[in-house]
Design a protein around this motif. Structure first.
Motif, PDB file in Angstrom:
ATOM      1  N   THR A 164       2.978  -0.814 -19.935  1.00  0.00           N
ATOM      2  CA  THR A 164       2.085   0.215 -20.464  1.00  0.00           C
ATOM      3  C   THR A 164       0.644  -0.048 -20.070  1.00  0.00           C
ATOM      4  OG1 THR A 164       3.568   0.529 -22.360  1.00  0.00           O
ATOM      5  CG2 THR A 164       1.318   1.359 -22.572  1.00  0.00           C
ATOM      6  N   PHE A 165       0.220  -1.299 -20.124  1.00  0.00           N
ATOM      7  CA  PHE A 165      -1.150  -1.656 -19.752  1.00  0.00           C
ATOM      8  C   PHE A 165      -1.429  -1.326 -18.290  1.00  0.00           C
ATOM      9  CE2 PHE A 165      -3.968  -4.865 -17.864  1.00  0.00           C
ATOM     10  CZ  PHE A 165      -5.145  -4.578 -18.545  1.00  0.00           C
ATOM     11  N   PHE A 166      -0.516  -1.706 -17.402  1.00  0.00           N
ATOM     12  CA  PHE A 166      -0.737  -1.462 -15.981  1.00  0.00           C
ATOM     13  C   PHE A 166      -0.654   0.023 -15.645  1.00  0.00           C
ATOM     14  CE2 PHE A 166       0.391  -6.023 -15.586  1.00  0.00           C
ATOM     15  CZ  PHE A 166      -0.729  -6.429 -14.871  1.00  0.00           C
ATOM     16  N   VAL A 167       0.167   0.776 -16.366  1.00  0.00           N
ATOM     17  CA  VAL A 167       0.204   2.218 -16.166  1.00  0.00           C
ATOM     18  C   VAL A 167      -1.135   2.835 -16.551  1.00  0.00           C
ATOM     19  CG1 VAL A 167       1.228   4.377 -16.997  1.00  0.00           C
ATOM     20  CG2 VAL A 167       2.698   2.456 -16.374  1.00  0.00           C
ATOM     21  N   ASP A 168      -1.716   2.368 -17.663  1.00  0.00           N
ATOM     22  CA  ASP A 168      -3.032   2.856 -18.075  1.00  0.00           C
ATOM     23  C   ASP A 168      -4.096   2.505 -17.042  1.00  0.00           C
ATOM     24  OD1 ASP A 168      -1.965   3.893 -20.377  1.00  0.00           O
ATOM     25  OD2 ASP A 168      -2.412   2.116 -21.589  1.00  0.00           O
ATOM     26  N   VAL A 169      -4.018   1.304 -16.482  1.00  0.00           N
ATOM     27  CA  VAL A 169      -4.984   0.899 -15.466  1.00  0.00           C
ATOM     28  C   VAL A 169      -4.835   1.755 -14.213  1.00  0.00           C
ATOM     29  CG1 VAL A 169      -5.669  -0.976 -13.929  1.00  0.00           C
ATOM     30  CG2 VAL A 169      -5.192  -1.455 -16.326  1.00  0.00           C
ATOM     31  N   MET A 170      -3.594   1.999 -13.800  1.00  0.00           N
ATOM     32  CA  MET A 170      -3.354   2.801 -12.597  1.00  0.00           C
ATOM     33  C   MET A 170      -3.773   4.253 -12.778  1.00  0.00           C
ATOM     34  SD  MET A 170       0.341   1.386 -11.286  1.00  0.00           S
ATOM     35  CE  MET A 170       0.424   2.648 -10.015  1.00  0.00           C
ATOM     36  N   THR A 171      -3.789   4.746 -14.018  1.00  0.00           N
ATOM     37  CA  THR A 171      -4.196   6.131 -14.258  1.00  0.00           C
ATOM     38  C   THR A 171      -5.634   6.366 -13.832  1.00  0.00           C
ATOM     39  OG1 THR A 171      -2.650   6.261 -16.121  1.00  0.00           O
ATOM     40  CG2 THR A 171      -4.380   7.929 -16.007  1.00  0.00           C
ATOM     41  N   GLY A 172      -6.484   5.363 -14.021  1.00  0.00           N
ATOM     42  CA  GLY A 172      -7.890   5.517 -13.674  1.00  0.00           C
ATOM     43  C   GLY A 172      -8.284   4.907 -12.352  1.00  0.00           C
ATOM     44  N   ILE A 173      -7.317   4.522 -11.532  1.00  0.00           N
ATOM     45  CA  ILE A 173      -7.647   3.874 -10.264  1.00  0.00           C
ATOM     46  C   ILE A 173      -8.217   4.910  -9.287  1.00  0.00           C
ATOM     47  CG2 ILE A 173      -5.355   4.212  -9.284  1.00  0.00           C
ATOM     48  CD1 ILE A 173      -5.606   1.535  -7.903  1.00  0.00           C
ATOM     49  N   PRO A 174      -9.331   4.613  -8.614  1.00  0.00           N
ATOM     50  CA  PRO A 174      -9.865   5.554  -7.619  1.00  0.00           C
ATOM     51  C   PRO A 174      -8.909   5.699  -6.432  1.00  0.00           C
ATOM     52  CG  PRO A 174     -11.521   3.915  -8.268  1.00  0.00           C
ATOM     53  CD  PRO A 174     -10.211   3.452  -8.817  1.00  0.00           C
ATOM     54  N   SER A 175      -8.903   6.869  -5.856  1.00  0.00           N
ATOM     55  CA  SER A 175      -7.984   7.126  -4.743  1.00  0.00           C
ATOM     56  C   SER A 175      -8.303   6.248  -3.541  1.00  0.00           C
ATOM     57  CB  SER A 175      -8.044   8.602  -4.350  1.00  0.00           C
ATOM     58  OG  SER A 175      -9.372   8.971  -3.972  1.00  0.00           O
ATOM     59  N   ILE A 176      -9.573   5.918  -3.342  1.00  0.00           N
ATOM     60  CA  ILE A 176      -9.942   5.091  -2.199  1.00  0.00           C
ATOM     61  C   ILE A 176      -9.350   3.691  -2.318  1.00  0.00           C
ATOM     62  CG2 ILE A 176     -12.090   4.308  -3.242  1.00  0.00           C
ATOM     63  CD1 ILE A 176     -11.554   5.172   0.458  1.00  0.00           C
ATOM     64  N   VAL A 177      -9.188   3.206  -3.546  1.00  0.00           N
ATOM     65  CA  VAL A 177      -8.601   1.881  -3.753  1.00  0.00           C
ATOM     66  C   VAL A 177      -7.129   1.882  -3.342  1.00  0.00           C
ATOM     67  CG1 VAL A 177      -8.059   0.119  -5.481  1.00  0.00           C
ATOM     68  CG2 VAL A 177     -10.239   1.340  -5.585  1.00  0.00           C
ATOM     69  N   ALA A 178      -6.417   2.942  -3.698  1.00  0.00           N
ATOM     70  CA  ALA A 178      -5.017   3.056  -3.273  1.00  0.00           C
ATOM     71  C   ALA A 178      -4.913   3.095  -1.751  1.00  0.00           C
ATOM     72  CB  ALA A 178      -4.377   4.297  -3.885  1.00  0.00           C
ATOM     73  N   GLY A 179      -5.839   3.823  -1.127  1.00  0.00           N
ATOM     74  CA  GLY A 179      -5.837   3.864   0.327  1.00  0.00           C
ATOM     75  C   GLY A 179      -6.135   2.519   0.961  1.00  0.00           C
ATOM     76  N   LEU A 180      -7.084   1.785   0.394  1.00  0.00           N
ATOM     77  CA  LEU A 180      -7.418   0.461   0.916  1.00  0.00           C
ATOM     78  C   LEU A 180      -6.258  -0.516   0.748  1.00  0.00           C
ATOM     79  CD1 LEU A 180     -11.115   0.103  -0.299  1.00  0.00           C
ATOM     80  CD2 LEU A 180     -10.319   0.364   2.060  1.00  0.00           C
ATOM     81  N   PHE A 181      -5.519  -0.382  -0.341  1.00  0.00           N
ATOM     82  CA  PHE A 181      -4.368  -1.263  -0.558  1.00  0.00           C
ATOM     83  C   PHE A 181      -3.317  -1.066   0.534  1.00  0.00           C
ATOM     84  CE2 PHE A 181      -0.083  -1.626  -2.492  1.00  0.00           C
ATOM     85  CZ  PHE A 181      -0.057  -3.007  -2.649  1.00  0.00           C
ATOM     86  N   ILE A 182      -2.974   0.193   0.812  1.00  0.00           N
ATOM     87  CA  ILE A 182      -1.997   0.469   1.874  1.00  0.00           C
ATOM     88  C   ILE A 182      -2.572   0.089   3.237  1.00  0.00           C
ATOM     89  CG2 ILE A 182      -0.584   2.245   2.955  1.00  0.00           C
ATOM     90  CD1 ILE A 182       0.276   1.531   0.129  1.00  0.00           C
ATOM     91  N   LEU A 183      -3.876   0.292   3.433  1.00  0.00           N
ATOM     92  CA  LEU A 183      -4.498  -0.058   4.706  1.00  0.00           C
ATOM     93  C   LEU A 183      -4.437  -1.557   4.960  1.00  0.00           C
ATOM     94  CD1 LEU A 183      -6.107   0.827   7.196  1.00  0.00           C
ATOM     95  CD2 LEU A 183      -8.197   0.556   5.832  1.00  0.00           C
ATOM     96  N   SER A 184      -4.617  -2.351   3.909  1.00  0.00           N
ATOM     97  CA  SER A 184      -4.534  -3.801   4.086  1.00  0.00           C
ATOM     98  C   SER A 184      -3.140  -4.224   4.529  1.00  0.00           C
ATOM     99  CB  SER A 184      -4.913  -4.501   2.778  1.00  0.00           C
ATOM    100  OG  SER A 184      -3.999  -4.187   1.745  1.00  0.00           O
ATOM    101  N   ILE A 185      -2.122  -3.574   3.997  1.00  0.00           N
ATOM    102  CA  ILE A 185      -0.748  -3.880   4.420  1.00  0.00           C
ATOM    103  C   ILE A 185      -0.538  -3.472   5.880  1.00  0.00           C
ATOM    104  CG2 ILE A 185       1.689  -3.381   3.997  1.00  0.00           C
ATOM    105  CD1 ILE A 185       1.009  -2.974   1.070  1.00  0.00           C
ATOM    106  N   MET A 186      -1.089  -2.306   6.257  1.00  0.00           N
ATOM    107  CA  MET A 186      -0.958  -1.857   7.643  1.00  0.00           C
ATOM    108  C   MET A 186      -1.646  -2.817   8.612  1.00  0.00           C
ATOM    109  SD  MET A 186      -1.598   2.244   7.133  1.00  0.00           S
ATOM    110  CE  MET A 186      -1.695   2.498   8.908  1.00  0.00           C
TER     111      MET A 186
END
Length: 353
Positions: A173-195
């Motif tokens: 529940t805590f991590f779901v709440d944290v992910m709700t407010g995550i900026p979209s650029i952060v999600a993009g950077l996370f996938i970019l780091s894997i790439m």
């Protein structure tokens, strides 16, 4: 025993004087006129300034007039209603202005040719071209994100509502709440780091992964609320008949909340359909048609809008294409919301007469 004397003095009432039904409209018209006069006298050129002045005058005028005629208690009630109307107009007017601006500017080049052709070899400064490649890319990327995020989100919500107990459920529940407010650029950077770790080139599915990250917490939260609305009596009745819990969830709980779950998924899709930052980082854009999201750069509607507007200098063919694509994206999101409302009404529990 004396006889009571009955006198006929006509109908009596405990209500005092009240304002006529047309009084709010008259006060509003007077406030608008006075706000325009004050703005003209003060030399204010912004329409926002005189609108705020008119709203303030409307609230104050409502209280003063209602207090003199109906008393302070009724005046406070009317002021609360006036504040609600002012807040409603403050929310609606910018929305109507945005939609009107988008429609008036987007219809210039929006036609069948624009929807069925790509940019191809058309330069940004030249007229022509279309958004077919962007529509195709957006549909594929959003569809793949939905295929990933919807099952994970629904299953996570089922775990939290039906099985979740203890520290693990609290952590989820805590991590779901944290992910709700995550900026979209952060999600993009996370996938970019894997790439970058695997030396991968931009491709459409990478954008879908970032969009799925943004979509999952919305699906979890909406599904969780819908599952909590299912009465416990239905679960208990099924379990009392000897039905296993997993079958109770599959045959009783999910069908009962299916309308709300579907609505939440559709709204989550509408939320990610306009994301630009992850697509800009991971997909890069392509002026040609690329129907394979697993290989090569791909276009999407939000990215197309950004690129066309950035290269337009506020005028020209690219400027008109950006507004036409914006109108198409707004129509797409509006259709998704209407579909969600229709599904919610269709799947709503039917009550007997």
């Amino acid at each position: 025993m004396s006889n009571a004397v009955i006198t006929d003095k006509g109908p009596s009432t405990l209500r005092g004087a009240s304002l006529p039904k047309w009084s709010p409209y008259a006060i509003a018209a007077g406030s608008v006129a006075l706000g325009l006069g004050i703005s003209a006298a003060a030399g204010l050129s912004s329409s926002i300034q005189w609108a705020l002045i008119a709203g303030l005058l409307f609230v104050l005028g409502t209280y003063v007039i209602a207090a003199r005629v109906e008393g302070r208690r009724q005046a406070k009630d009317r002021v609360a209603t006036a504040l609600v109307w002012v807040a409603f107009l403050l929310a609606v007017v910018p929305l109507v202005s945005l939609v009107w601006s988008t429609i008036s500017r987007g219809v210039k080049v929006l036609d069948f040719y624009f929807l069925t052709h790509s940019m191809g070899l058309v330069a940004d400064s030249e007229p022509g071209g279309g958004i077919y490649h962007a529509i195709l890319g957006s549909l594929e990327q959003v569809a793949l994100a939905t295929v990933i995020a919807a099952p994970i989100g629904v299953l996570t919500a089922i775990y939290l509502v039906e099985y979740g107990r203890g520290k693990l459920a609290k952590a989820v529940t805590f991590f779901v709440d944290v992910m709700t407010g995550i900026p979209s650029i952060v999600a993009g950077l996370f996938i970019l780091s894997i790439m970058l770790m695997f030396d991968m080139e931009p491709f459409g599915f990478a954008g879908s992964l970032a969009l799925a990250i943004l979509m999952m917490p919305v699906v979890v939260r909406s599904t969780e609320e819908m599952l909590k609305l299912v009465p416990n009596e239905l679960r208990e009745a099924s379990l009392a008949l000897g039905v296993p819990k997993w079958r109770t969830i599959l045959k009783v709980v999910l069908p009962t909340s299916l309308g709300g779950i579907t609505t939440g998924i559709m709204l989550a899709i509408a939320r990610i359909a306009g994301e630009t930052a992850p697509v800009l980082l991971l997909v890069w854009g392509n002026s040609l048609i690329n129907a394979n999201p697993f290989e090569g750069a791909q276009q999407s509607l939000p990215l197309y809008i950004y690129q066309q507007y950035a290269n337009s200098a506020g005028a020209g063919a690219a400027y008109d294409r950006a507004w036409a694509a914006s109108l198409t994206l707004i129509a797409f999101v509006m259709i998704l919301n209407l579909v969600a409302r229709g599904i919610a009404r269709w799947k709503a529990p039917k009550t007997g007469r």
